[in-house]
Design a protein around this motif. Sequence first.
Motif, PDB file in Angstrom:
ATOM      1  N   VAL A   1       0.841  -1.195   0.000  1.00 50.86           N
ATOM      2  CA  VAL A   1       0.000   0.000   0.000  1.00 50.86           C
ATOM      3  C   VAL A   1       0.875   1.243   0.000  1.00 50.86           C
ATOM      4  O   VAL A   1       1.844   1.328   0.762  1.00 50.86           O
ATOM      5  N   THR A   2       0.528   2.220  -0.833  1.00 48.79           N
ATOM      6  CA  THR A   2       1.147   3.544  -0.803  1.00 48.79           C
ATOM      7  C   THR A   2       0.056   4.568  -0.527  1.00 48.79           C
ATOM      8  O   THR A   2      -0.879   4.723  -1.324  1.00 48.79           O
ATOM      9  N   ALA A   3       0.146   5.234   0.604  1.00 49.68           N
ATOM     10  CA  ALA A   3      -0.838   6.248   0.987  1.00 49.68           C
ATOM     11  C   ALA A   3      -0.573   7.539   0.216  1.00 49.68           C
ATOM     12  O   ALA A   3       0.580   7.997   0.132  1.00 49.68           O
ATOM     13  N   LEU A   4      -1.638   8.138  -0.320  1.00 52.03           N
ATOM     14  CA  LEU A   4      -1.524   9.312  -1.177  1.00 52.03           C
ATOM     15  C   LEU A   4      -2.535  10.376  -0.763  1.00 52.03           C
ATOM     16  O   LEU A   4      -3.345  10.168   0.145  1.00 52.03           O
ATOM     17  N   SER A   5      -2.487  11.513  -1.434  1.00 49.84           N
ATOM     18  CA  SER A   5      -3.313  12.659  -1.031  1.00 49.84           C
ATOM     19  C   SER A   5      -4.779  12.501  -1.393  1.00 49.84           C
ATOM     20  O   SER A   5      -5.626  13.201  -0.836  1.00 49.84           O
ATOM     21  N   SER A   6      -5.109  11.610  -2.323  1.00 52.14           N
ATOM     22  CA  SER A   6      -6.503  11.395  -2.709  1.00 52.14           C
ATOM     23  C   SER A   6      -6.607  10.120  -3.530  1.00 52.14           C
ATOM     24  O   SER A   6      -5.607   9.621  -4.073  1.00 52.14           O
ATOM     25  N   GLY A   7      -7.833   9.622  -3.665  1.00 50.61           N
ATOM     26  CA  GLY A   7      -8.058   8.496  -4.557  1.00 50.61           C
ATOM     27  C   GLY A   7      -7.814   8.875  -6.002  1.00 50.61           C
ATOM     28  O   GLY A   7      -7.359   8.054  -6.809  1.00 50.61           O
ATOM     29  N   THR A   8      -8.125  10.125  -6.359  1.00 49.06           N
ATOM     30  CA  THR A   8      -7.881  10.604  -7.720  1.00 49.06           C
ATOM     31  C   THR A   8      -6.398  10.587  -8.043  1.00 49.06           C
ATOM     32  O   THR A   8      -5.985  10.183  -9.142  1.00 49.06           O
ATOM     33  N   ALA A   9      -5.578  11.026  -7.078  1.00 48.21           N
ATOM     34  CA  ALA A   9      -4.122  10.972  -7.255  1.00 48.21           C
ATOM     35  C   ALA A   9      -3.659   9.536  -7.459  1.00 48.21           C
ATOM     36  O   ALA A   9      -2.797   9.255  -8.307  1.00 48.21           O
ATOM     37  N   ALA A  10      -4.233   8.623  -6.689  1.00 51.57           N
ATOM     38  CA  ALA A  10      -3.857   7.213  -6.818  1.00 51.57           C
ATOM     39  C   ALA A  10      -4.183   6.688  -8.209  1.00 51.57           C
ATOM     40  O   ALA A  10      -3.384   5.968  -8.828  1.00 51.57           O
ATOM     41  N   LEU A  11      -5.353   7.043  -8.731  1.00 53.99           N
ATOM     42  CA  LEU A  11      -5.737   6.579 -10.063  1.00 53.99           C
ATOM     43  C   LEU A  11      -4.851   7.195 -11.137  1.00 53.99           C
ATOM     44  O   LEU A  11      -4.456   6.516 -12.099  1.00 53.99           O
ATOM     45  N   HIS A  12      -4.518   8.476 -10.971  1.00 46.05           N
ATOM     46  CA  HIS A  12      -3.619   9.142 -11.924  1.00 46.05           C
ATOM     47  C   HIS A  12      -2.279   8.400 -11.992  1.00 46.05           C
ATOM     48  O   HIS A  12      -1.777   8.072 -13.082  1.00 46.05           O
ATOM     49  N   LEU A  13      -1.707   8.095 -10.829  1.00 46.69           N
ATOM     50  CA  LEU A  13      -0.419   7.405 -10.803  1.00 46.69           C
ATOM     51  C   LEU A  13      -0.544   5.979 -11.338  1.00 46.69           C
ATOM     52  O   LEU A  13       0.356   5.490 -12.037  1.00 46.69           O
ATOM     53  N   ALA A  14      -1.659   5.317 -11.036  1.00 52.63           N
ATOM     54  CA  ALA A  14      -1.849   3.957 -11.543  1.00 52.63           C
ATOM     55  C   ALA A  14      -1.862   3.939 -13.063  1.00 52.63           C
ATOM     56  O   ALA A  14      -1.284   3.040 -13.701  1.00 52.63           O
ATOM     57  N   LEU A  15      -2.507   4.926 -13.666  1.00 59.47           N
ATOM     58  CA  LEU A  15      -2.544   4.996 -15.126  1.00 59.47           C
ATOM     59  C   LEU A  15      -1.153   5.274 -15.700  1.00 59.47           C
ATOM     60  O   LEU A  15      -0.778   4.711 -16.747  1.00 59.47           O
ATOM     61  N   ILE A  16      -0.400   6.121 -15.032  1.00 60.18           N
ATOM     62  CA  ILE A  16       0.976   6.378 -15.479  1.00 60.18           C
ATOM     63  C   ILE A  16       1.792   5.092 -15.418  1.00 60.18           C
ATOM     64  O   ILE A  16       2.515   4.733 -16.360  1.00 60.18           O
ATOM     65  N   ILE A  17       1.687   4.379 -14.292  1.00 57.82           N
ATOM     66  CA  ILE A  17       2.439   3.141 -14.113  1.00 57.82           C
ATOM     67  C   ILE A  17       2.019   2.095 -15.139  1.00 57.82           C
ATOM     68  O   ILE A  17       2.836   1.299 -15.613  1.00 57.82           O
ATOM     69  N   ALA A  18       0.741   2.121 -15.529  1.00 57.94           N
ATOM     70  CA  ALA A  18       0.241   1.195 -16.548  1.00 57.94           C
ATOM     71  C   ALA A  18       0.673   1.585 -17.960  1.00 57.94           C
ATOM     72  O   ALA A  18       0.405   0.859 -18.918  1.00 57.94           O
ATOM     73  N   GLY A  19       1.337   2.732 -18.099  1.00 56.62           N
ATOM     74  CA  GLY A  19       1.871   3.143 -19.390  1.00 56.62           C
ATOM     75  C   GLY A  19       0.911   3.914 -20.266  1.00 56.62           C
ATOM     76  O   GLY A  19       1.136   4.047 -21.472  1.00 56.62           O
ATOM     77  N   VAL A  20      -0.158   4.454 -19.687  1.00 59.34           N
ATOM     78  CA  VAL A  20      -1.134   5.207 -20.467  1.00 59.34           C
ATOM     79  C   VAL A  20      -0.519   6.519 -20.938  1.00 59.34           C
ATOM     80  O   VAL A  20       0.077   7.265 -20.149  1.00 59.34           O
ATOM     81  N   GLN A  21      -0.686   6.813 -22.240  1.00 55.07           N
ATOM     82  CA  GLN A  21      -0.108   8.006 -22.830  1.00 55.07           C
ATOM     83  C   GLN A  21      -1.126   8.691 -23.744  1.00 55.07           C
ATOM     84  O   GLN A  21      -2.244   8.198 -23.945  1.00 55.07           O
ATOM     85  N   VAL A  22      -0.711   9.827 -24.281  1.00 52.35           N
ATOM     86  CA  VAL A  22      -1.554  10.583 -25.213  1.00 52.35           C
ATOM     87  C   VAL A  22      -1.978   9.687 -26.370  1.00 52.35           C
ATOM     88  O   VAL A  22      -1.152   8.970 -26.958  1.00 52.35           O
ATOM     89  N   GLY A  23      -3.272   9.705 -26.684  1.00 53.49           N
ATOM     90  CA  GLY A  23      -3.789   8.941 -27.802  1.00 53.49           C
ATOM     91  C   GLY A  23      -4.258   7.540 -27.454  1.00 53.49           C
ATOM     92  O   GLY A  23      -4.887   6.874 -28.283  1.00 53.49           O
ATOM     93  N   ASP A  24      -3.966   7.075 -26.233  1.00 50.40           N
ATOM     94  CA  ASP A  24      -4.420   5.755 -25.813  1.00 50.40           C
ATOM     95  C   ASP A  24      -5.896   5.798 -25.429  1.00 50.40           C
ATOM     96  O   ASP A  24      -6.479   6.868 -25.228  1.00 50.40           O
ATOM     97  N   GLU A  25      -6.485   4.617 -25.305  1.00 51.46           N
ATOM     98  CA  GLU A  25      -7.858   4.497 -24.814  1.00 51.46           C
ATOM     99  C   GLU A  25      -7.867   3.683 -23.528  1.00 51.46           C
ATOM    100  O   GLU A  25      -7.106   2.721 -23.375  1.00 51.46           O
ATOM    101  N   VAL A  26      -8.724   4.093 -22.608  1.00 50.17           N
ATOM    102  CA  VAL A  26      -8.883   3.404 -21.327  1.00 50.17           C
ATOM    103  C   VAL A  26     -10.364   3.109 -21.138  1.00 50.17           C
ATOM    104  O   VAL A  26     -11.207   4.002 -21.298  1.00 50.17           O
TER     105      VAL A  26
END
Length: 383
Positions: A55-80
């Motif tokens: 577990v990594t505690a963060l400032s918000s659930g939104t922040a956690a989702l943002h970082l999760a998408l980055i870690i998953a390799g989501v970039q400009v032009g991708d679809e989620v």
Amino acid sequence: MSSQSRIILSAPHMGGHEKAFIVDAVDNGWVTPLGPNVDGFESDLSAFMDTNIKVTALSSGTAALHLALIIAGVQVGDEVICQSMTFAASANPCRYLGATPVFIDSEKLTWNMDVNLLEEAIKDRIKLTGKVPKAIIPVHLYGMPAQMVDILEVAARYNIPVIEDAAEALGSSIDGKQCGTFGTMSILSFNGNKIITTSSGGALVSYNEDYTNKAKFLGSQAKDPAPHYEHTEIGYNYRMSNLCAGAGRGQMIVLADRIEKRRSNYNFYEQHLQLEGVSFLSEQEGVKSNRWLTTIIIDPVQTGGITRQDIAAKLQQNNIESRPLWKPMHMQPIYQTSPFYGNGTSEQLFADGLCLPSGSDLTDTDLKRVVSTIREAIPVLNV
């Protein structure tokens, strides 16, 4: 407006243990986004969910989702792929990264992502774009677990990581396995209205320690190990403060009680609102919901024309807060051009659904007042 005291939808509820952790942090100078309370809160969450999970505690659930998408390799032009019926924070981080959310409608058993539409969407997006979607974000709406086994089977067929949005579902489970432990990564929220709160906060959860360590790194401004400030990646100020984590440690002590009280609220409503045209979201076999919010569906055909708007207005007159179910993302102005695969379920739920006061601080008197007000709003059924 009634002169009676206000009944809130889901108020923060302190347990009495928070102050000791916070005072200790202040007395020892640990008021930064790190410290023993942060470490302790992360350990407490891991112990509750699964001792093997990180577990990594963060400032918000939104922040956690943002970082999760980055870690998953989501970039400009991708679809989620995202669930349409949810809060905007489940989809907005896709846009932060220049990706396009592809919205999936709900199924009727849990109100969460429809697995058949999910696979249809994946096949269609591959055909249209030539690319596999980069991630799938199912949500456990109002604490009711999504059909994760089926969702994970579909995701595995196309090798798509699943980022489980368990913001509303701490303490919910499927066959004894805690929500937040199914995804490649998962996110939690400790906002003021959640089942436990750190005032503002969230967490990224994963069995892959590389992912949680990456979240710590990115969430701490991506500072490289060096005697000076060195940065080779873009970072964010997303780590939870030691003071907020102190509140979280105190809240973890009463988490089991909070879950039990929310479930008790649901049971009270279900028992006392056995009215024609009023229905509830039931648990399926093997599923346990934390019942973060109790929700009802009002069928105006069966209630003599009384709608959920009528009931909400009656509650408001009696100083009782209620709220419609989430307006689906595909109906939101900001997402009107996003792809959507639908069956009409979420639109109907939005039209007829209402969230009732569900806080763990509600008294029996509060619950009886809510019930009596709803029954008064449907007089044809009170003969």
